[in-house]
Design a protein around this motif. Structure first.
Motif, PDB file in Angstrom:
ATOM      1  N   GLU A   1       0.844  -1.318  -0.096  1.00 38.73           N
ATOM      2  CA  GLU A   1      -0.022  -0.100   0.208  1.00 38.73           C
ATOM      3  C   GLU A   1       0.867   1.333  -0.208  1.00 38.73           C
ATOM      4  OE1 GLU A   1      -3.702   0.361   2.340  1.00 38.73           O
ATOM      5  OE2 GLU A   1      -3.161  -1.909   2.966  1.00 38.73           O
ATOM      6  N   GLN A   2       0.627   1.995  -0.806  1.00 36.13           N
ATOM      7  CA  GLN A   2       1.574   3.445  -1.104  1.00 36.13           C
ATOM      8  C   GLN A   2       0.635   4.142  -1.893  1.00 36.13           C
ATOM      9  OE1 GLN A   2       4.813   3.626  -0.017  1.00 36.13           O
ATOM     10  NE2 GLN A   2       4.452   5.868  -0.579  1.00 36.13           N
ATOM     11  N   ALA A   3       0.538   5.305  -1.314  1.00 37.97           N
ATOM     12  CA  ALA A   3       0.012   6.661  -2.193  1.00 37.97           C
ATOM     13  C   ALA A   3       0.677   6.944  -3.423  1.00 37.97           C
ATOM     14  CB  ALA A   3      -0.394   7.821  -1.228  1.00 37.97           C
ATOM     15  N   ILE A   4      -0.055   7.025  -4.525  1.00 38.35           N
ATOM     16  CA  ILE A   4       0.839   7.457  -5.777  1.00 38.35           C
ATOM     17  C   ILE A   4       0.166   8.957  -6.068  1.00 38.35           C
ATOM     18  CG2 ILE A   4       0.912   6.923  -8.226  1.00 38.35           C
ATOM     19  CD1 ILE A   4       1.944   4.733  -6.621  1.00 38.35           C
ATOM     20  N   ILE A   5       1.285   9.859  -6.218  1.00 40.23           N
ATOM     21  CA  ILE A   5       0.952  11.311  -6.624  1.00 40.23           C
ATOM     22  C   ILE A   5       1.455  11.699  -7.788  1.00 40.23           C
ATOM     23  CG2 ILE A   5       1.124  13.511  -5.705  1.00 40.23           C
ATOM     24  CD1 ILE A   5       1.022  12.529  -2.922  1.00 40.23           C
ATOM     25  N   ASP A   6       0.870  12.301  -8.591  1.00 37.33           N
ATOM     26  CA  ASP A   6       1.450  12.916  -9.889  1.00 37.33           C
ATOM     27  C   ASP A   6       0.408  13.832 -10.161  1.00 37.33           C
ATOM     28  OD1 ASP A   6      -0.835  11.685 -11.191  1.00 37.33           O
ATOM     29  OD2 ASP A   6      -0.045  11.068 -12.854  1.00 37.33           O
TER      30      ASP A   6
ATOM     31  N   ASP B   1      -5.926  23.744  -3.019  1.00 36.12           N
ATOM     32  CA  ASP B   1      -4.698  24.104  -3.736  1.00 36.12           C
ATOM     33  C   ASP B   1      -3.852  23.225  -3.326  1.00 36.12           C
ATOM     34  OD1 ASP B   1      -2.754  24.630  -5.481  1.00 36.12           O
ATOM     35  OD2 ASP B   1      -2.638  26.801  -4.939  1.00 36.12           O
ATOM     36  N   PHE B   2      -3.387  22.041  -4.045  1.00 38.00           N
ATOM     37  CA  PHE B   2      -2.279  21.203  -3.499  1.00 38.00           C
ATOM     38  C   PHE B   2      -0.965  21.490  -4.020  1.00 38.00           C
ATOM     39  CE2 PHE B   2      -6.166  18.670  -2.616  1.00 38.00           C
ATOM     40  CZ  PHE B   2      -6.099  18.616  -1.093  1.00 38.00           C
ATOM     41  N   GLY B   3      -0.768  22.616  -4.857  1.00 31.60           N
ATOM     42  CA  GLY B   3       0.333  22.939  -5.564  1.00 31.60           C
ATOM     43  C   GLY B   3       0.734  22.076  -6.547  1.00 31.60           C
ATOM     44  N   THR B   4       1.781  22.569  -7.261  1.00 30.66           N
ATOM     45  CA  THR B   4       2.443  21.835  -8.260  1.00 30.66           C
ATOM     46  C   THR B   4       3.939  21.354  -8.173  1.00 30.66           C
ATOM     47  OG1 THR B   4       3.106  23.883  -9.499  1.00 30.66           O
ATOM     48  CG2 THR B   4       0.752  22.745 -10.005  1.00 30.66           C
ATOM     49  N   GLY B   5       4.124  20.421  -9.207  1.00 27.09           N
ATOM     50  CA  GLY B   5       5.827  20.211  -9.269  1.00 27.09           C
ATOM     51  C   GLY B   5       6.108  19.488  -7.679  1.00 27.09           C
ATOM     52  N   HIS B   6       7.295  20.108  -7.178  1.00 28.63           N
ATOM     53  CA  HIS B   6       8.050  19.487  -5.748  1.00 28.63           C
ATOM     54  C   HIS B   6       6.857  19.899  -4.763  1.00 28.63           C
ATOM     55  CE1 HIS B   6      11.616  18.181  -7.639  1.00 28.63           C
ATOM     56  NE2 HIS B   6      11.891  19.273  -8.204  1.00 28.63           N
ATOM     57  N   GLN B   7       6.082  20.758  -4.633  1.00 31.44           N
ATOM     58  CA  GLN B   7       5.295  21.467  -3.771  1.00 31.44           C
ATOM     59  C   GLN B   7       4.232  20.047  -3.830  1.00 31.44           C
ATOM     60  OE1 GLN B   7       3.582  25.001  -5.280  1.00 31.44           O
ATOM     61  NE2 GLN B   7       4.448  26.003  -3.724  1.00 31.44           N
ATOM     62  N   MET B   8       3.873  19.667  -4.768  1.00 28.08           N
ATOM     63  CA  MET B   8       2.761  18.687  -4.687  1.00 28.08           C
ATOM     64  C   MET B   8       3.143  17.300  -4.021  1.00 28.08           C
ATOM     65  SD  MET B   8       1.539  16.877  -8.274  1.00 28.08           S
ATOM     66  CE  MET B   8       2.824  16.426  -8.736  1.00 28.08           C
TER      67      MET B   8
ATOM     68  N   ASN C   1      -1.800  14.543 -12.361  1.00 32.31           N
ATOM     69  CA  ASN C   1      -3.287  13.958 -12.690  1.00 32.31           C
ATOM     70  C   ASN C   1      -3.954  13.704 -11.291  1.00 32.31           C
ATOM     71  OD1 ASN C   1      -3.902  13.525 -15.566  1.00 32.31           O
ATOM     72  ND2 ASN C   1      -2.143  11.782 -15.190  1.00 32.31           N
ATOM     73  N   VAL C   2      -3.263  12.844 -10.166  1.00 31.06           N
ATOM     74  CA  VAL C   2      -3.773  12.916  -9.019  1.00 31.06           C
ATOM     75  C   VAL C   2      -3.986  14.114  -8.195  1.00 31.06           C
ATOM     76  CG1 VAL C   2      -3.389  11.573  -6.818  1.00 31.06           C
ATOM     77  CG2 VAL C   2      -2.822  10.558  -8.899  1.00 31.06           C
ATOM     78  N   ALA C   3      -3.216  14.958  -8.198  1.00 26.45           N
ATOM     79  CA  ALA C   3      -3.127  16.171  -7.336  1.00 26.45           C
ATOM     80  C   ALA C   3      -4.199  17.215  -7.799  1.00 26.45           C
ATOM     81  CB  ALA C   3      -1.901  17.099  -7.539  1.00 26.45           C
ATOM     82  N   ARG C   4      -4.474  17.060  -9.351  1.00 27.05           N
ATOM     83  CA  ARG C   4      -5.647  17.909 -10.139  1.00 27.05           C
ATOM     84  C   ARG C   4      -6.788  17.263  -9.655  1.00 27.05           C
ATOM     85  NH1 ARG C   4      -4.049  17.037 -14.748  1.00 27.05           N
ATOM     86  NH2 ARG C   4      -5.434  15.417 -15.279  1.00 27.05           N
ATOM     87  N   ILE C   5      -7.061  15.886  -9.607  1.00 25.93           N
ATOM     88  CA  ILE C   5      -8.350  15.323  -9.067  1.00 25.93           C
ATOM     89  C   ILE C   5      -8.846  15.686  -7.747  1.00 25.93           C
ATOM     90  CG2 ILE C   5      -9.500  13.105  -8.561  1.00 25.93           C
ATOM     91  CD1 ILE C   5      -7.778  12.034 -11.081  1.00 25.93           C
ATOM     92  N   TYR C   6      -7.759  15.503  -6.648  1.00 20.57           N
ATOM     93  CA  TYR C   6      -7.981  16.050  -5.494  1.00 20.57           C
ATOM     94  C   TYR C   6      -8.453  17.471  -5.247  1.00 20.57           C
ATOM     95  CZ  TYR C   6      -7.907  11.258  -3.562  1.00 20.57           C
ATOM     96  OH  TYR C   6      -8.293   9.841  -3.154  1.00 20.57           O
TER      97      TYR C   6
END
Length: 211
Positions: free
Chosen positions: A127-132, A146-153, A134-139
């Motif tokens: 079990e491991q959360a996957i973040i890219d 606003d969860f940021g972009t790039g390294h912020q995300m 696409n995922v940041a945009r969905i949430y």
């Protein structure tokens, strides 16, 4: 039902099929796919992936390979020289096989949080959360945050905790693949297909846009 259950149901009807999504793959085979998918499309990566795994079925086979031959095989994807060097460096650094911890994976050349997380989840079956993006945009759209972009995300602890809380106990692979497919098909970066979205009733982005 809630977003995780709704997403899994949607995925059952709309999942994309790729050779790196088979359940019988080794961590190395998953890792190769994630390295090839970096800055390219799945459709472009698929034929290269098949040829790469056939020619270099294990990490040890890359150690003896000629770097120019590796680069030539990877040429259709771009960044082929950098990718080839990364594979060679990793094979020489880990002669006994790919590391199996997130921390060690993050120390490898050209390996960032997404590749490390995807290898742990899809390759090692943990079990491991996957973040890219696409995922940041969905949430971000779903919750109106606003969860940021790039390294912020990738460093956003709130986002990671939200995804971890949503991970189904037994279907975490499908959930993560579903997020990627949902971001590619429905919750796209531009002109999202909100009218076709199962989450429109509780999505902050859609509710705000509809006011």
């Amino acid at each position: 039902m809630g977003f995780p259950a709704d997403l899994i149901k949607w995925y059952g009807e709309h999942r994309r099929s790729f050779p790196w999504r088979e359940n019988s793959l080794t961590p190395y085979q998953v890792f190769v796919a994630e390295m090839l998918l970096r800055k390219t499309t799945a459709e472009a990566a698929e034929p290269v992936y098949k040829d790469f795994i056939k020619q270099y079925p294990e990490l040890s086979s890359l150690r003896e390979a000629d770097i120019e031959e590796i680069a030539e095989l990877l040429q259709p994807l771009g960044l082929h020289n950098k990718r080839a060097k990364a594979f060679k460096d990793i094979a020489e650094q880990y002669p006994r096989g790919l590391p199996d911890t997130r921390g060690e994976l993050l120390e490898l050349p050209h390996v960032g949080p997404y590749i490390a997380d995807a290898t742990i989840c899809f390759g090692y079956g943990r079990e491991q959360a996957i973040i890219d993006a696409n995922v940041a945009r969905i949430y971000s759209r779903l919750l109106g945050r606003d969860f940021g972009t790039g390294h912020q995300m990738y460093r956003n602890q709130e986002l990671r905790e939200l995804i971890e809380a949503d991970l189904p106990e037994t279907e975490f692979k499908d959930f993560s693949w579903a997020l990627l497919d949902f971001g590619a098909k429905i919750c796209t970066a531009r002109s999202p297909n909100c009218e076709q979205c199962f989450a429109s009733d509780y999505c902050e982005y859609y509710q705000t846009a509809s006011e």
